[in-house]
Design a protein around this motif. Structure first.
Motif: not given
Length: 504
Positions: A33, A71, A83, A115, A117, A193
């Motif tokens: 990221w 994200k 996530s 998170d 995404v 991830l």
């Protein structure tokens, strides 16, 4: 286009059959990221990345493309669950943009704990977008309602030429954008991830991605919330029937609302009778707003767009009133423009009917089913646009093969939804024994933004893994005045900006 070899360990995580010893040769690649493109207006804290995946998942060592991801980290990291992958539908909606919008699109109950995404599916937006010839797209639009064999032949020729232009302008990915391939991409994202199991929220076409992920990777799901469901098991007859009835039923909800709502511009006129009059004038070539004849199918197209959200109905009444009162050859190649919708739909459904009499019979059947609105323009466009598509259906429609490994799943549908009919949702529920089905008794697309009740149920499920009671219904919500329709919502519906008009 670069050729790389996907690490064997990643193939193991994605369910490919490889020797066990080889599968341990390398750890799966993690997603790196970084800051997003400064040229884009990105909310503070949102990060971006890319992930390389095969064009053809049956040839993992072949050509690749890069998927674009974004994200939004959980705002309460100490209580982070994991996530939450998201998709806004389309096909063609940008999951990256959805992640950008997620701070206002989802409740704090979700944004605090996950998170968020988003990813642009293959062939869409920033993920090697499929471009096609704009002139051929325009020509196709004018030919979607053929009245005879010659016009149908012209449509088929245009469809083929358009598809070939997509291939010429975008490369071989055009034939590998089916939803099963997107689901495999999503599992590559899960592996990148570092998540053993993922949570997912998909709306509209995004539900098909979730459904196929559930079929392919049932043990890798923590939570699956599917809102406004498509049904991959539909054949041509069912697809058209339920869409046409959904359009007719949604419009009748509008006319009934207008008749009981004094602030509606057609309240005194009788909205249904007024629309029928407009349609008859359009059929006769006598509806000429701005001095140009408005065909009846274009009149229905206008109405269709307003059925996604009842808060737009005051504007619809004003528009119909205006339409009733108004008086009023290019050669060469057009510009390449994004057109990732059709390659997906023509890869996922058997739509080609062959001879013109078959298409005409389907059209007449829909007109009998829905005597006021006739054909659902979205469903008809899907059908007509895929005639003579030059490549095979790579992801044929079928009932989902549900595994006993699937955890509890939450499905939600509006009772009246022009894009994803209620009956599609109930059909899907019958294919997923672990699913709980939630009904929003109102009108519109995307129950999360139509109903506080539905949103609370989806939030509770995603966070606590607790589904609503069997048979739960959320009450319909209608605007009472133009002021109430424009009130600041608790969360902001991002779908109009993300998927555009006439898309799921």
């Amino acid at each position: 286009m670069r050729r790389i070899t996907v690490p064997i360990a990643l193939l193991a995580l994605l369910g490919s059959a490889v020797p066990a010893a080889a599968a341990q040769a390398a750890p799966p690649p993690s997603i790196a990221w970084t800051a997003c493109d400064p040229a884009e207006e990105v909310p503070e804290g949102v990060l971006c990345a890319t992930l390389e995946v095969p064009v053809d998942w049956s040839r993992p060592g072949g050509p690749t493309i890069e998927l674009a991801l974004a994200k939004r980290p959980a705002t309460d990291p100490s209580r982070r669950i994991g996530s939450l992958l998201i998709n806004p539908g389309g096909p063609g909606g940008s999951g990256v943009d959805f992640a950008y919008f997620s701070g206002s699109a989802f409740s704090p109950a979700v944004t605090d704990r996950f998170d968020i995404v988003g990813f642009d599916p293959r062939g869409q937006a920033r993920s090697h977008v499929v471009n096609c010839d704009s002139d051929l797209i325009g020509a196709q639009y004018t030919q979607l309602y053929p009245d005879n064999r010659a016009e149908y032949a012209d449509l088929r020729a245009t469809n083929r030429a358009l598809a070939l232009s997509c291939r010429e302008l975008s490369g071989p990915l055009v034939t590998y954008v089916d939803t099963a391939s997107v689901a495999r991409d999503m599992d590559a994202i899960r592996a990148g991830l570092g998540e053993k199991r993922i949570s997912y929220y998909g709306v509209s076409y995004g539900t098909m991605i979730g459904q196929q992920y559930a079929e392919l990777f049932p043990s890798r799901i923590r939570a699956l919330a599917l809102d406004s469901n498509m049904d991959h098991a539909q054949n041509i007859a069912g697809y058209q029937k339920w869409e046409s009835l959904a359009m007719e039923g949604s419009f009748r909800q509008f006319t009934s609302w207008c008749d009981r709502t004094e602030a509606c511009a057609l309240h005194e006129r009788g909205a249904l009778a007024y629309f029928d009059e407009l349609y008859a004038r359009a059929e006769a070539g006598e509806l000429n707003p701005d001095g140009q004849p408005l065909p009846p199918e274009d009149l229905v197209n206008i109405v269709f767009g307003y059925m996604y959200n009842p808060n737009s109905w005051f504007e619809l009444a004003d528009t119909l009133l205006y339409l009733g009162q108004g008086d009023g050859g290019q050669t060469g190649r057009g510009e390449p423009v994004p057109n990732g919708y059709l390659p997906v739909m023509c890869s996922d459904f058997h739509f080609d009917v062959g001879a013109y009499p078959v298409l005409r019979a389907i059209e007449q059947a829909q007109n009998r089913l829905a005597p006021h609105t006739r054909l659902n323009p979205l469903a008809w466009s899907d059908l007509a646009s895929c005639q003579n598509w030059p490549w095979k259906v790579t992801n044929p429609p079928h009932r989902l093969r549900a595994s006993a490994e699937l955890p509890p799943i939450l499905l939600a549908n509006s009772r009246w939804d022009v894009a994803t009919p209620y009956e599609w949702g109930t059909s899907l529920a019958s294919q997923l024994p672990s699913a709980r089905f939630l009904t929003y008794d109102g009108v519109g697309h995307g129950t999360y933004w139509r109903s506080d009740c539905a949103r609370a149920a989806i939030d509770t499920y995603l966070v606590e893994l607790r589904t609503p009671a069997k048979g739960t219904h959320c009450p319909a919500v209608f605007p009472s005045s133009p002021v109430s329709a424009q009130a600041v919502p608790t969360v902001v519906d991002p779908l109009p900006q993300l998927t555009g008009p006439f898309r799921r």
